[in-house]
Every structure is written in structure tokens, then in C-alpha cells.
Enzyme design. Structure first.
Site, mmCIF file in Angstrom:
data_model
loop_
_atom_site.group_PDB
_atom_site.id
_atom_site.type_symbol
_atom_site.label_atom_id
_atom_site.label_comp_id
_atom_site.label_asym_id
_atom_site.label_seq_id
_atom_site.Cartn_x
_atom_site.Cartn_y
_atom_site.Cartn_z
ATOM 1 N N VAL A 153 1.800 9.270 -1.445
ATOM 2 C CA VAL A 153 1.474 7.926 -1.497
ATOM 3 C C VAL A 153 1.510 7.178 -0.055
ATOM 4 O O VAL A 153 2.320 6.900 0.456
ATOM 5 C CB VAL A 153 1.099 7.262 -2.537
ATOM 6 C CG1 VAL A 153 1.121 5.690 -2.818
ATOM 7 C CG2 VAL A 153 2.033 7.347 -3.983
ATOM 8 N N CYS A 154 -0.304 7.241 0.211
ATOM 9 C CA CYS A 154 0.220 6.238 1.699
ATOM 10 C C CYS A 154 0.311 6.962 2.771
ATOM 11 O O CYS A 154 0.290 7.920 2.971
ATOM 12 C CB CYS A 154 0.648 4.737 1.152
ATOM 13 S SG CYS A 154 -0.092 3.591 2.510
ATOM 14 N N THR A 155 1.510 6.081 3.098
ATOM 15 C CA THR A 155 2.235 6.414 5.236
ATOM 16 C C THR A 155 3.728 7.284 4.804
ATOM 17 O O THR A 155 4.215 8.172 5.400
ATOM 18 C CB THR A 155 2.711 5.835 5.829
ATOM 19 O OG1 THR A 155 3.364 4.419 4.851
ATOM 20 C CG2 THR A 155 1.174 5.274 6.185
ATOM 21 N N THR B 132 -3.879 9.871 4.529
ATOM 22 C CA THR B 132 -3.324 8.889 4.610
ATOM 23 C C THR B 132 -4.059 7.598 4.976
ATOM 24 O O THR B 132 -4.918 7.615 5.000
ATOM 25 C CB THR B 132 -1.876 9.053 5.651
ATOM 26 O OG1 THR B 132 -0.797 8.239 5.903
ATOM 27 C CG2 THR B 132 -1.844 9.215 7.140
ATOM 28 N N ALA C 191 -4.549 8.166 -0.206
ATOM 29 C CA ALA C 191 -4.811 7.267 0.676
ATOM 30 C C ALA C 191 -3.548 6.207 0.789
ATOM 31 O O ALA C 191 -2.476 6.029 0.491
ATOM 32 C CB ALA C 191 -6.299 7.075 1.116
#
Length: 324
Positions: free
Chosen positions: A109-111, A129, A162
Site C-alpha cells: 500500500v502506498c510507499t 505507488t 497508490a
């Protein structure tokens, strides 16, 4: 009862929402649907120690990352302010790589994508990302095809999502994959979130993004474009309106918007078309005209390129969801 073991990996300065969105959604799926294979969610951290999240709140680990063994159903790596330190921690990265080999599917998830990238699991794959960190990930890992637009991407058995709340979209997709669309929709309704937001929907809309910084010419042209989509918006016309050369116009757009004028106009028109398709009963020809596309075929090509589905299919999905 046979359970699906879901492990969420946290670390110092992880993002609490990355973890909570996944855990809450899966827990709700258990409560609402009573699936034959319910989810058992566990948070694992280095040493099994408490995780001080980026917000300053502390989350207790249920598992020691070092002692955890498979098989796992799903391994999910959270993002957060501490993602760079986590990606540089060879022990943590090594244990994630080990556990990934013992998992049916792997996600970030995300970074958290930067941590998966450090394991080598994303090499040769397409991944996403948080839009703010996409260029950094691409520069550090050129062997990965980084796409900053989609909300989430599946490449084989590896999923990347993202920024932050896209964890909801990813988890709903996993629930649908495991237990069907009906349960995913029920969970979405209870979460009071968007039903089945397409994974390839753009992370950030041109119409909700901040105005272009500093440059008045670019700012004024963006305002003109988004409010006059059915006008002539080619580079020559825009340059004439701004009193600059087309070459200088292109340089300004690339500098301040990271894309040439034609691409910005195409995105603006396509996003406006998506809004009209979802919120009006205008025929496709009317949508095409209002958004500045020369024909329904031009609209179809631009829309499919942007969102991965045709305008008519997108409208059908939105109509079905609004009727639920």
C-alpha cells in the site's frame, strides 16, 4: 475452520491508515458475510515490538516478523514516512522476501512499494505507488515499470496500491476476488465508501488538484482549458491566447505540469467525459461534443486509453452501482 491468514507488515513510522483500512475492511467482511474461509488478520513488526506510526500513535504487533512462518494467504506491506529506512533495512527486507515466497499473494500500500522493490519482487513488473513518490521509485528501480496513474495494479500474484485510502479499493478488490462481488459491495456500503472504484482510475483529478504553482500563464490557461473544453485547444490556439510561442508554451507546461499541452487537454477532456457519463443521461455523441472530442470514436479511444474500459461500459457500471 479453514482461515485465510492475512499478515500486514508495519515498521517504525508506518502509516496507520494503510494498516487500518486493510484490517477493518477484512474484519467487516467476516462480520457481514460469514465467509466459509474467514480472514484472520495479524500485524507483524520487527521483533514483534510496538509500531510507532507516523501519526505518533502506537500500534501493538501481534507477530514478530523474524519468527513468522508461512504458509500465508496474503502478505501486505504498509507504506508510511519510514518507508525509506525500512527499504534500507536488509533484515526486514529479507524477511519480507522470505515470507513472500510462502504467500499465495503479496501486496503493498502506498510507499510500501519501495520496500517490495527492495526485495526484487517487483523487477520486470508494472507497479504503482503514491503519486508523490512515483518518480523516485522509478529512478531508484529502473527495472520496474512504475505507473503513477492507477489506484491499484495487479501483476500476477503481486498487487500494488497508490496513496493511503487506496488501501480500501485494493482490499475490496481482494474481497471480491475471494468471496464475490456481492460481499465486496456490502462491505463498501458499510464503510460508506465508493463502490468498486476501478483500479485503473486516476489517483488525482485535474479538477481537484492544486492550481499550477507560480506561473500565471500556465494557471490562466489551465482555467481556460477546464472551463472551455469544447473550444479549439490545440497548442497554436493556446499559445496565441497566452501571447507566447508554441515552443515556449510547451516548455511552460512541461516545467509546471510535467506534460505537454496536448496531453493535459486530453486528460481534462477525458475526466470531464467520465463525470458526464456518470452523472447525466447525455448520449455519447453529446458527451463527445461537450468535452471537445471530434467524434464518439475519438472519445472512445481517449477514454479506453485513460481508464481501460469503453465509455459505454463505464456508464453501465456507474448506473448499476447507483441503483444499489
Amino acid at each position: 475452520m479453514d482461515e485465510r491468514l492475512i499478515v500486514i507488515v508495519g515498521y517504525d513510522s508506518a502509516e496507520l491508515l494503510d494498516i487500518a483500512c486493510v484490517a477493518t475492511s477484512l474484519g467487516m467482511a467476516n462480520q457481514i458475510g460469514t465467509p466459509t474461509r474467514p480472514y484472520r488478520v495479524s500485524v507483524a513488526g520487527p521483533g514483534g515490538n510496538p509500531i510507532t506510526c507516523g501519526s505518533g500513535l502506537t500500534l501493538q504487533s501481534q507477530q514478530s516478523l523474524e519468527r513468522l512462518t508461512g504458509p500465508l494467504d496474503t502478505l501486505i506491506v504498509s507504506g508510511g514516512l519510514g518507508h525509506e529506512r525500512a527499504a534500507a533495512d536488509q533484515r526486514l527486507v529479507g524477511h519480507i522476501r522470505r515470507l513472500a515466497g510462502e504467500s499465495r499473494r503479496v501486496a503493498s500500500v502506498c510507499t510500501g512499494a519501495s520496500i517490495l522493490a527492495a526485495t526484487g519482487l517487483l523487477d520486470g513488473r508494472r507497479a504503482t505507488t503514491h503519486w508523490r513518490f512515483a518518480s523516485q521509485l522509478a529512478a531508484q528501480h529502473p527495472q520496474i515499470t512504475v505507473d503513477s496513474d492507477p489506484i491499484y495494479i495487479r501483476d500476477g500474484n503481486i498487487y500494488t496500491a497508490a496513496g493511503i485510502t487506496s488501501a480500501l479499493d485494493l482490499t475490496l478488490a481482494l474481497i471480491e476476488e475471494d468471496h464475490g462481488a456481492q460481499l465486496a459491495r456490502q462491505v463498501a456500503r458499510d464503510l460508506v465508501t465508493y463502490l468498486q472504484r476501478p483500479g485503473n482510475q486516476a489517483q488525482m483529478s485535474l479538477f481537484t488538484a492544486s492550481p499550477p504553482p507560480r506561473d500565471d500563464v500556465v494557471r490562466q490557461l489551465v482555467e481556460h482549458i477546464t472551463s472551455h473544453l469544447d473550444h479549439d485547444l490545440n497548442a497554436t490556439a493556446l499559445a496565441a491566447r497566452a501571447g507566447v510561442t508554441t515552443r515556449h508554451l510547451t516548455r511552460l507546461f512541461v516545467e509546471h505540469l510535467e506534460q505537454p499541452p496536448a496531453r493535459f487537454v486530453r486528460k481534462a477532456r477525458t475526466e470531464a467525459a467520465a463525470h458526464l457519463l456518470a452523472s447525466t443521461e447525455l448520449p455519447l455523441a453529446g458527451v463527445a461534443t461537450r468535452c471537445g472530442f471530434g467524434s464518439t470514436e475519438t472519445l472512445r479511444q481517449a477514454f479506453t486509453s485513460r481508464y481501460g474500459i469503453s465509455p459505454s461500459r463505464y456508464r453501465a457500471i456507474q448506473t448499476r452501482l447507483s441503483a444499489k
